[in-house]
Design an enzyme around this catalytic site. Sequence first.
Site, PDB file in Angstrom:
ATOM      1  CG  ASN A  85      -5.861  -8.854   2.706  1.00 21.62           C
ATOM      2  OD1 ASN A  85      -6.209  -8.284   3.741  1.00 21.62           O
ATOM      3  ND2 ASN A  85      -5.469  -8.202   1.629  1.00 21.62           N
ATOM      4  CG  ASP A 100      -2.056  -7.250   3.845  1.00 16.69           C
ATOM      5  OD1 ASP A 100      -2.585  -8.327   4.193  1.00 16.69           O
ATOM      6  OD2 ASP A 100      -2.660  -6.160   3.892  1.00 16.69           O
ATOM      7  CD  GLU A 115      -3.297  -0.720   1.926  1.00 18.91           C
ATOM      8  OE1 GLU A 115      -3.454   0.426   2.403  1.00 18.91           O
ATOM      9  OE2 GLU A 115      -4.064  -1.662   2.156  1.00 18.91           O
TER      10      GLU A 115
END
Length: 609
Positions: free
Chosen positions: A498, A496, A351
């Site tokens: 998730n 990440d 991100e």
Amino acid sequence: MWRLPGARAALRGVRTAVERHSRAEAATETAAGAMERAVVRCVPSEPKLSLSFALADGSHKNMQRDQSEPLGRALSRIATNALKGHAKAAAAKKSKKNRPNASGGVSCAGPGPEPAAACEPVVKLYYREEAVAEDVLNVDAWQDGAVLQIGDVKYKVERNPPAFTELQLPRYIMAGFPVCPKLGVEFGDPAGSLFRWYKETKPGAAEPDGGGPSSLSPSSPSPGWTETGVDERVYTPSNADIGLRLKLHCTPGNGQRFGPSRELESVCPVEAGPGTCTFDHRHLYTKKVTDDALIRTVSYNILADTYAQTEFSRTVLYPYCAPYALELDYRQNLIQKELTGYNADLICLQEVDRNVFTDSLVPALEAFGLEGVFRIKQHEGLATFYRKSKFSLLSQHDIAFHDALQSDPLHKELLEKLALYPSAQERVLQRSSVLQVSVLQSTKDSSKKICVANTHLYWHPKGGYIRLIQMAVALAHIRHVSCDLYPSIPVIFCGDFNSTPSTGMYHFVISGNIPEDHEDWTSNGEEERCNMSLTHFFKLKSACGEPAYTNYVGGFHGCLDYIFIDLNALEVEQVIPLPTHEEVTTHQALPSVSHPSDHLALVCDLKWK
């Protein structure tokens, strides 16, 4: 411009001597008539060279000339410019004389003949005291150390001196947080440049003994500024600096040669910091860079500004977070301090906004010895940084999952399996997730190479089967890089994902297989069912184990982030403890005024087996 003997290693030792020399040289030149400076920028890959100098009337000239042009034409143009400058100066002088005086009359110069029309000045270029022939091409004529003469004024030619192409201070500065200027240097490098920081003098404050303004150039900083005593690229303001603006005086260099100095001032004064942050205690474990046998690795979703600055984020996702603490300028201070305090060798970030990478992360981490690469997704992307003293970048092998799945023969069998489930296939191919893969080589031992992968898998809670497909593509691609392109090099896979430890994706990574009847194949209902069995040959482990959570927001907390390592070649030396639950929940949840993201950074020291 100064020239120094010796290498960059001696730079700090000669810094004071350089400054004394420059001041003495300035005094001598002032007394004897200083030679002006003519700066030439000439790069082989560009058709034109630039020439910059100041005329006697004070105007500054910037000329662009073809490198293949004969010198005579360039000199003729300079002469024309000089003549125009002389005419303008004469007109301005005449206009000033004819202005109404204080009594309402007109000031006159008195009787006498008008001055003769100005003649075009003689313009010559000399090299080693001999005139350069006018048929010599510009690229060969304008040599470093040549002398340009325009009428009675002489200019010392400096060809390609170090120069700043970009220089910028962050807009928001906080006490206790490092200030890392954004620098672009041509014909030099930040490590070979000189820096000196100043702060505003408090109104009515006396100058400290020996701490009065001084400078690396003949012109001293204007009154109202005092030296901080810091002559490094990065400055960390103290609480005593709160309410004061900062000034940076910097001189571009390459260790032996220096270019024109520049100064810039902060737009806003130093603000108070937030006090103790969630990562302060963690930094006690990472005070120093690890030795060559270890690889300190960080994986961190830093929360993209494009997501943090939405009305939905402010009112639904993070309503407990003070609005100012979601602003990018504020969060960047915390992110920079947290990352630089880990003294990491590898940093994998998710991100990452493109402008955050270029304007914030690169300047900050470069100042602490790291270099980075970026891979955009859509609105944000992935960044991988590595310590330059330990690693060099050999190659990059980034992919977008949907593109690779459709076009790379490596995934032909997987695509054929997925094609049996059109609805699921359509959803998988709509996703924009990417994989960043960098192959690094040890600077100490060229036989040691490592494959560093970084990703951010699809986020939706019901997207378990999509994450399984994405991970299958990722592992096949990483195998190709680490086995086919670079046989038998170890893998570090950060991101990440998730996925909590109870999901199919995590089971697949750790066990090496996923059965076709796993519940995640129907994670979004029967309509998107896509049953298949998958395997991979890696032997991977979560280096930081299975923490209770790496993501902690108001409505959810769980472990979503991992650093997977190749057990055949790497082992864990230590895991840097995560913040305590009390620290994480001091302001209810994440992000907060003391933590810049909704995720926690994973940090561990890895060791070659």
